[in-house]
Scaffold this motif. Sequence first.
Motif, PDB file in Angstrom:
ATOM      1  N   ALA A 145       0.909  -1.421  -0.034  1.00  0.00           N
ATOM      2  CA  ALA A 145      -0.005   0.183  -0.060  1.00  0.00           C
ATOM      3  C   ALA A 145       0.823   1.270   0.033  1.00  0.00           C
ATOM      4  O   ALA A 145       1.837   1.063   0.609  1.00  0.00           O
ATOM      5  CB  ALA A 145      -0.826  -0.016   1.008  1.00  0.00           C
ATOM      6  N   ILE A 161      -6.667   3.592  -1.621  1.00  0.00           N
ATOM      7  CA  ILE A 161      -6.558   3.576  -0.024  1.00  0.00           C
ATOM      8  C   ILE A 161      -6.484   4.836   0.267  1.00  0.00           C
ATOM      9  O   ILE A 161      -6.090   5.782   0.022  1.00  0.00           O
ATOM     10  CB  ILE A 161      -5.085   3.155   0.102  1.00  0.00           C
ATOM     11  CG1 ILE A 161      -4.878   1.397  -0.180  1.00  0.00           C
ATOM     12  CG2 ILE A 161      -4.912   3.117   1.815  1.00  0.00           C
ATOM     13  CD1 ILE A 161      -5.814   0.520   0.788  1.00  0.00           C
ATOM     14  N   LEU A 267      -3.679   0.388  -3.106  1.00  0.00           N
ATOM     15  CA  LEU A 267      -3.230  -0.761  -2.920  1.00  0.00           C
ATOM     16  C   LEU A 267      -2.518  -1.318  -4.356  1.00  0.00           C
ATOM     17  O   LEU A 267      -3.289  -1.451  -5.258  1.00  0.00           O
ATOM     18  CB  LEU A 267      -4.240  -1.536  -2.332  1.00  0.00           C
ATOM     19  CG  LEU A 267      -4.146  -2.912  -1.915  1.00  0.00           C
ATOM     20  CD1 LEU A 267      -3.267  -3.059  -0.485  1.00  0.00           C
ATOM     21  CD2 LEU A 267      -5.183  -3.751  -1.768  1.00  0.00           C
TER      22      LEU A 267
END
Length: 308
Positions: A145, A161, A267
């Motif tokens: 991430a 994210i 991500l």
Amino acid sequence: MTEIGAIPVFVAVAETRGFASAARQLGVTKSAVSKRISAMEARLGTQLFHRSTRSISLTEAGEIYLAHAVQALGAARDAEDAVAALQDKPVGQLKISAPMSFGRLHIAPLVADFLADNPGIRLELTMDDRVVDLVEAGYDMAIRAGTMPDSALIARRLAPIYSVIVAAPSYLAQHGTPMQPEDLASHNCLHYAYSRGPLDWAFLGPDGETRVRTSGSLSVNNSEALCTALVDGLGIGRLPTFIAGSFIAAGSLERLLPSYPMPEQALFAVFPERHHMPAKVRAFIDYLVNQIGSKTPYWDREARLHDL
């Protein structure tokens, strides 16, 4: 010539730095691992490991052998992938690295169904917040991430994210609610130690990006531990929504500064460049995208975070 089957044993001992840990990873006895390594050293006529009562480490010869052994295992995986590509279903060992909290919360629950759909795959999932060298450690892929640095790895974006600023109602009742990012300077801000620039928090406001230097009484290298401290009312913190979402929905955390969102990250699934995209890697990536949702992840939909 060293027995081919001994090479994965040697690599496992080198990676885990122990005979017992290598045995657990391989699913064999410690004595079997020790005998394999001793036999290798006898055939090679040199010692591959320094041994003490507390630890083992590679000798110079062991370091040289490891570099070639990792390449040999990579070649074997490529051969397996090339053959698997001719088949209808993905097969073989799939070795994945994932962040601890994301892996536990959002990958581990998917494993059983994925393996049921792909019975030819043997999955090895390692959860660790440290970034590992995929090639050196022999991983087929990793889940990461953030912002991907330039590297030789191939990256596929899986989902957005988002991070949010949160605190428990009990903390806010005692210390007040910040109304703008600058107000955080007077609050106890808790930090995730492994983030890039953990003390500097970036916000997107009407006048562009604003950065605020924060400080507080706790820094921890696990996001779930940070979340626990926040729920307990210790301070204000920055959390990804894949952790904070359920706590916001339950009312145990409140989202702060919604008019000042934090920059979006992503991500990724990352994997070493190969001649063939392994069918097993493609199968797992496609499964993740289908389960998570590529535009709005399920954890944001369930918590209705975009409605806050």
